[in-house]
Design a protein around this motif. Sequence first.
Motif, PDB file in Angstrom:
ATOM      1  N   MET A  42       0.828  -1.208   0.000  1.00 30.87           N
ATOM      2  CA  MET A  42       0.000   0.000   0.000  1.00 30.87           C
ATOM      3  C   MET A  42       0.862   1.257   0.000  1.00 30.87           C
ATOM      4  O   MET A  42       0.572   2.212  -0.711  1.00 30.87           O
ATOM      5  N   SER A  43       1.921   1.258   0.803  1.00 30.58           N
ATOM      6  CA  SER A  43       2.765   2.457   0.851  1.00 30.58           C
ATOM      7  C   SER A  43       3.549   2.629  -0.448  1.00 30.58           C
ATOM      8  O   SER A  43       3.767   3.745  -0.902  1.00 30.58           O
ATOM      9  N   ALA A  44       3.942   1.519  -1.074  1.00 31.41           N
ATOM     10  CA  ALA A  44       4.672   1.606  -2.345  1.00 31.41           C
ATOM     11  C   ALA A  44       3.774   2.101  -3.472  1.00 31.41           C
ATOM     12  O   ALA A  44       4.248   2.729  -4.418  1.00 31.41           O
ATOM     13  N   ASN A  45       2.474   1.822  -3.376  1.00 27.61           N
ATOM     14  CA  ASN A  45       1.530   2.200  -4.425  1.00 27.61           C
ATOM     15  C   ASN A  45       0.536   3.250  -3.946  1.00 27.61           C
ATOM     16  O   ASN A  45      -0.598   3.298  -4.411  1.00 27.61           O
ATOM     17  N   LYS A  46       0.989   4.091  -3.034  1.00 30.69           N
ATOM     18  CA  LYS A  46       0.131   5.080  -2.385  1.00 30.69           C
ATOM     19  C   LYS A  46      -0.632   5.951  -3.374  1.00 30.69           C
ATOM     20  O   LYS A  46      -1.830   6.175  -3.216  1.00 30.69           O
ATOM     21  N   GLU A  47       0.025   6.440  -4.394  1.00 32.34           N
ATOM     22  CA  GLU A  47      -0.625   7.341  -5.351  1.00 32.34           C
ATOM     23  C   GLU A  47      -1.686   6.615  -6.181  1.00 32.34           C
ATOM     24  O   GLU A  47      -2.758   7.142  -6.437  1.00 32.34           O
ATOM     25  N   ILE A  48      -1.374   5.392  -6.592  1.00 26.72           N
ATOM     26  CA  ILE A  48      -2.338   4.604  -7.365  1.00 26.72           C
ATOM     27  C   ILE A  48      -3.561   4.294  -6.508  1.00 26.72           C
ATOM     28  O   ILE A  48      -4.702   4.428  -6.953  1.00 26.72           O
ATOM     29  N   ILE A  49      -3.318   3.914  -5.267  1.00 26.10           N
ATOM     30  CA  ILE A  49      -4.419   3.593  -4.355  1.00 26.10           C
ATOM     31  C   ILE A  49      -5.299   4.811  -4.122  1.00 26.10           C
ATOM     32  O   ILE A  49      -6.527   4.713  -4.104  1.00 26.10           O
ATOM     33  N   LYS A  50      -4.672   5.974  -3.969  1.00 22.10           N
ATOM     34  CA  LYS A  50      -5.430   7.209  -3.731  1.00 22.10           C
ATOM     35  C   LYS A  50      -6.401   7.477  -4.886  1.00 22.10           C
ATOM     36  O   LYS A  50      -7.551   7.845  -4.673  1.00 22.10           O
ATOM     37  N   THR A  51      -5.942   7.269  -6.104  1.00 32.56           N
ATOM     38  CA  THR A  51      -6.781   7.479  -7.283  1.00 32.56           C
ATOM     39  C   THR A  51      -7.976   6.535  -7.268  1.00 32.56           C
ATOM     40  O   THR A  51      -9.117   6.956  -7.493  1.00 32.56           O
ATOM     41  N   TYR A  52      -7.733   5.264  -6.984  1.00 29.44           N
ATOM     42  CA  TYR A  52      -8.830   4.291  -6.952  1.00 29.44           C
ATOM     43  C   TYR A  52      -9.782   4.542  -5.789  1.00 29.44           C
ATOM     44  O   TYR A  52     -10.990   4.352  -5.928  1.00 29.44           O
ATOM     45  N   GLU A  53      -9.261   4.981  -4.649  1.00 28.89           N
ATOM     46  CA  GLU A  53     -10.133   5.322  -3.515  1.00 28.89           C
ATOM     47  C   GLU A  53     -11.065   6.461  -3.886  1.00 28.89           C
ATOM     48  O   GLU A  53     -12.262   6.429  -3.577  1.00 28.89           O
ATOM     49  N   GLN A  54     -10.539   7.472  -4.560  1.00 29.11           N
ATOM     50  CA  GLN A  54     -11.373   8.599  -4.970  1.00 29.11           C
ATOM     51  C   GLN A  54     -12.471   8.138  -5.925  1.00 29.11           C
ATOM     52  O   GLN A  54     -13.623   8.542  -5.795  1.00 29.11           O
ATOM     53  N   LEU A  55     -12.123   7.299  -6.882  1.00 30.72           N
ATOM     54  CA  LEU A  55     -13.124   6.785  -7.820  1.00 30.72           C
ATOM     55  C   LEU A  55     -14.165   5.929  -7.111  1.00 30.72           C
ATOM     56  O   LEU A  55     -15.351   6.046  -7.362  1.00 30.72           O
ATOM     57  N   LEU A  56     -13.715   5.081  -6.213  1.00 29.28           N
ATOM     58  CA  LEU A  56     -14.627   4.193  -5.507  1.00 29.28           C
ATOM     59  C   LEU A  56     -15.604   4.971  -4.631  1.00 29.28           C
ATOM     60  O   LEU A  56     -16.795   4.736  -4.663  1.00 29.28           O
ATOM     61  N   PHE A  57     -15.089   5.916  -3.862  1.00 26.01           N
ATOM     62  CA  PHE A  57     -15.961   6.620  -2.920  1.00 26.01           C
ATOM     63  C   PHE A  57     -16.818   7.661  -3.591  1.00 26.01           C
ATOM     64  O   PHE A  57     -17.839   8.066  -3.050  1.00 26.01           O
ATOM     65  N   LYS A  58     -16.471   8.084  -4.810  1.00 29.06           N
ATOM     66  CA  LYS A  58     -17.357   8.978  -5.580  1.00 29.06           C
ATOM     67  C   LYS A  58     -18.586   8.224  -6.056  1.00 29.06           C
ATOM     68  O   LYS A  58     -19.662   8.782  -6.150  1.00 29.06           O
ATOM     69  N   THR A  59     -18.405   6.923  -6.364  1.00 30.71           N
ATOM     70  CA  THR A  59     -19.500   6.142  -6.911  1.00 30.71           C
ATOM     71  C   THR A  59     -20.419   5.565  -5.837  1.00 30.71           C
ATOM     72  O   THR A  59     -21.508   5.119  -6.139  1.00 30.71           O
ATOM     73  N   LEU A  60     -19.983   5.562  -4.589  1.00 30.93           N
ATOM     74  CA  LEU A  60     -20.828   5.004  -3.512  1.00 30.93           C
ATOM     75  C   LEU A  60     -21.791   6.017  -2.967  1.00 30.93           C
ATOM     76  O   LEU A  60     -21.693   7.145  -2.960  1.00 30.93           O
TER      77      LEU A  60
END
Length: 60
Positions: A42-60
Amino acid sequence: MEKTKKTSVYLEPIHFKYLDLMSVITGLNKSQLIRDMIDNGMSANKEIIKTYEQLLFKTL
């Protein structure tokens, strides 16, 4: 099947052998080792995860 508090993960026998070996080397038990691997990923891919979190929580 490796069970955690909120989920279960299917592991192949080779995964258990790897976890056994790494737990001896690191001194962590299997659950701690799995959590550590996830945290490191998660820490190595922090930026990628942040992008997917934003997309996921926008759709919920």
